[in-house]
Scaffold this motif. Structure first.
Motif, PDB file in Angstrom:
ATOM      1  N   THR A 198      -1.506  -8.825  -9.126  1.00 51.18           N
ATOM      2  CA  THR A 198      -2.002  -9.430  -7.896  1.00 51.18           C
ATOM      3  C   THR A 198      -2.751 -10.713  -8.204  1.00 51.18           C
ATOM      4  O   THR A 198      -3.306 -10.888  -9.296  1.00 51.18           O
ATOM      5  CB  THR A 198      -2.920  -8.456  -7.137  1.00 51.18           C
ATOM      6  OG1 THR A 198      -3.234  -9.005  -5.851  1.00 51.18           O
ATOM      7  CG2 THR A 198      -4.221  -8.202  -7.883  1.00 51.18           C
ATOM      8  N   LYS A 205       3.441 -15.302  -6.952  1.00 54.29           N
ATOM      9  CA  LYS A 205       4.329 -14.179  -6.614  1.00 54.29           C
ATOM     10  C   LYS A 205       5.670 -14.304  -7.320  1.00 54.29           C
ATOM     11  O   LYS A 205       6.157 -13.347  -7.946  1.00 54.29           O
ATOM     12  CB  LYS A 205       4.526 -14.101  -5.103  1.00 54.29           C
ATOM     13  CG  LYS A 205       5.436 -12.948  -4.685  1.00 54.29           C
ATOM     14  CD  LYS A 205       5.578 -12.873  -3.161  1.00 54.29           C
ATOM     15  CE  LYS A 205       6.474 -11.699  -2.765  1.00 54.29           C
ATOM     16  NZ  LYS A 205       6.621 -11.589  -1.295  1.00 54.29           N
ATOM     17  N   ALA A 217      -0.291  -8.013  -2.783  1.00 54.82           N
ATOM     18  CA  ALA A 217      -1.317  -8.830  -2.136  1.00 54.82           C
ATOM     19  C   ALA A 217      -1.216  -8.695  -0.624  1.00 54.82           C
ATOM     20  O   ALA A 217      -0.154  -8.361  -0.086  1.00 54.82           O
ATOM     21  CB  ALA A 217      -1.172 -10.297  -2.522  1.00 54.82           C
ATOM     22  N   GLN A 244      -8.054  -7.030   0.992  1.00 58.81           N
ATOM     23  CA  GLN A 244      -7.446  -6.923  -0.337  1.00 58.81           C
ATOM     24  C   GLN A 244      -8.029  -5.743  -1.107  1.00 58.81           C
ATOM     25  O   GLN A 244      -7.319  -5.046  -1.853  1.00 58.81           O
ATOM     26  CB  GLN A 244      -7.661  -8.228  -1.106  1.00 58.81           C
ATOM     27  CG  GLN A 244      -7.043  -8.259  -2.494  1.00 58.81           C
ATOM     28  CD  GLN A 244      -5.533  -8.401  -2.490  1.00 58.81           C
ATOM     29  OE1 GLN A 244      -4.895  -8.405  -1.439  1.00 58.81           O
ATOM     30  NE2 GLN A 244      -4.942  -8.484  -3.668  1.00 58.81           N
ATOM     31  N   THR A 248      -5.831  -2.905  -2.920  1.00 60.09           N
ATOM     32  CA  THR A 248      -5.898  -2.706  -4.364  1.00 60.09           C
ATOM     33  C   THR A 248      -6.587  -1.396  -4.715  1.00 60.09           C
ATOM     34  O   THR A 248      -6.227  -0.750  -5.706  1.00 60.09           O
ATOM     35  CB  THR A 248      -6.630  -3.875  -5.052  1.00 60.09           C
ATOM     36  OG1 THR A 248      -7.945  -4.012  -4.497  1.00 60.09           O
ATOM     37  CG2 THR A 248      -5.876  -5.170  -4.877  1.00 60.09           C
TER      38      THR A 248
END
Length: 377
Positions: A198, A205, A217, A244, A248
């Motif tokens: 991430t 990406k 993400a 985020q 995560t």
């Protein structure tokens, strides 16, 4: 008349790298320099004194002998107070100064009328790529982070199918996809791990996916504009960070190894993994914090220590990871310095042109003052 280059033995705790190698001594001598190297300079990087002598350097017994009369001093880390006191006014120092945090060293060099250049401030432009010491060292740090993770992790990395059963591949999550992060992804993939990564910069990406890893993400409007013109991550809003963190956090629960690499120039490293998130990880899981010297991305990380949490996760805070591959790290850094020194030397003498965009960006002290805009005051 030749100009004098001096290289002293690194004295910062745990610093095994050196600023010149026998190979780069030859290049510096070819530029018209006399090169003095303090005895033992290359020992931590497996370069014996005899190799420096064979390359054309003079090996001196102590710091004072090396620095006396030096026009240009090349170092890995910033000079000590003793080294600064031995320099003549107008001498030039080039090093990874860690100028944001080592402000006392910067002030001392200004007071001694030393012109200092910080290799961490070399701009990321095409012309300066060969001088980009941050990238050369981060590349090795990313590789070494995975090796350290594999050593700390009590299981295998690749899937292994045996008559006795199948060993599942390790799940590795890389947070921060700069130079170090990309190398960590590539190394973990080579070892057979299932890798996710991430970063707040949208351009990463495609890079992640090109290495065979999966990108993770919150891809909203803020994410699409989260990169500076210089290629660094912008600080994200609290709202984005909250979204985020949820994403995560759920992902971290399932991971065997987390490697964090996020740094913001001039600021403390952002916290990417909270203590609560660490507490959700499985016993035996490992977190490697590459930003531990800048405060750390993992809550609870401590520089130079392995912290084992109550749930059995290990937070590994190794300072100076490139120093664990000292020979290669020194070779790359020394080549960065040779390229930079080429900007400082004109017609066989040190002649500094602060209108040069690279030198202008990297200069920290000059003419008895701190001149870098970010360090004044």
């Amino acid at each position: 008349m030749a100009f004098a280059i001096a290289v002293t033995r690194e004295r910062r705790e745990g610093e095994t790298r050196c600023a010149v190698t026998p190979e780069t001594v030859k290049k510096l001598v070819a530029m018209g320099a006399t090169v003095s190297v303090e005895a033992g300079t290359g020992h931590g990087s497996s370069f014996p004194d005899a190799d420096y002598i064979a390359a054309g350097a003079v090996v001196q017994p102590d710091t004072h002998a090396v620095l006396t009369g030096a026009d240009l001093v090349l170092k890995v880390r910033g000079p000590t107070a003793q080294e600064i006191s031995a320099l003549k006014p107008g001498a030039v120092v080039v090093a990874l100064l860690d100028a944001w945090r080592e402000k006392d060293t910067v002030t001392a060099m200004a007071a001694a009328s030393v012109t200092a250049f910080a290799m961490e401030f070399v701009p990321r432009i095409t012309r300066a790529q060969v001088m980009d010491a941050l990238s050369s060292q981060a590349n090795l740090a990313g590789y070494r982070a995975v090796i350290e993770a594999a050593a700390a992790y009590g299981r295998g990395f690749p899937m292994m199918m045996t008559a006795a059963g199948t060993v599942a591949p390790a799940k590795v999550f890389v947070m921060g996809v700069g130079v170090a992060g990309l190398q960590a992804i590539a190394t973990a993939r080579r070892l057979g791990a299932v890798v996710t990564a991430t970063d707040v910069r949208p351009a990463t990406k495609e890079q992640v996916e090109s290495l065979g890893a999966k990108f993770l993400a919150v891809e909203d409007e803020e994410f699409k504009n989260a990169q500076t013109a210089g290629g660094y991550a912008k600080p994200m809003s609290p709202e984005y960070q909250a979204k985020q963190a949820i994403l995560t956090g759920e992902h971290i629960k399932k991971q065997d190894i987390v490697i964090t690499t996020a740094l913001i120039p001039g600021r403390a490293a952002p916290v990417l993994v909270t203590a609560d998130q660490v507490a959700t990880m499985k016993p035996g899981s490992v977190l490697i914090d590459l930003a531990v010297e800048a405060g750390g991305n993992v809550e609870g990380a401590r520089s130079g220590e392995v912290v084992v949490t109550p749930n059995g996760a290990s937070i590994v805070g190794i300072a100076n990871l490139p120093g664990r591959i000292a020979s290669d790290a020194s070779s790359l850094y020394a080549k960065n310095l040779v390229a930079f020194a080429g900007l400082l030397v004109k017609d066989g003498v040190v002649n500094i042109d602060l209108e040069d965009e690279i030198l202008k960006a990297a200069v920290v002290t000059h003419g008895g003052a701190v001149v870098h805009e970010g360090l004044k005051g």
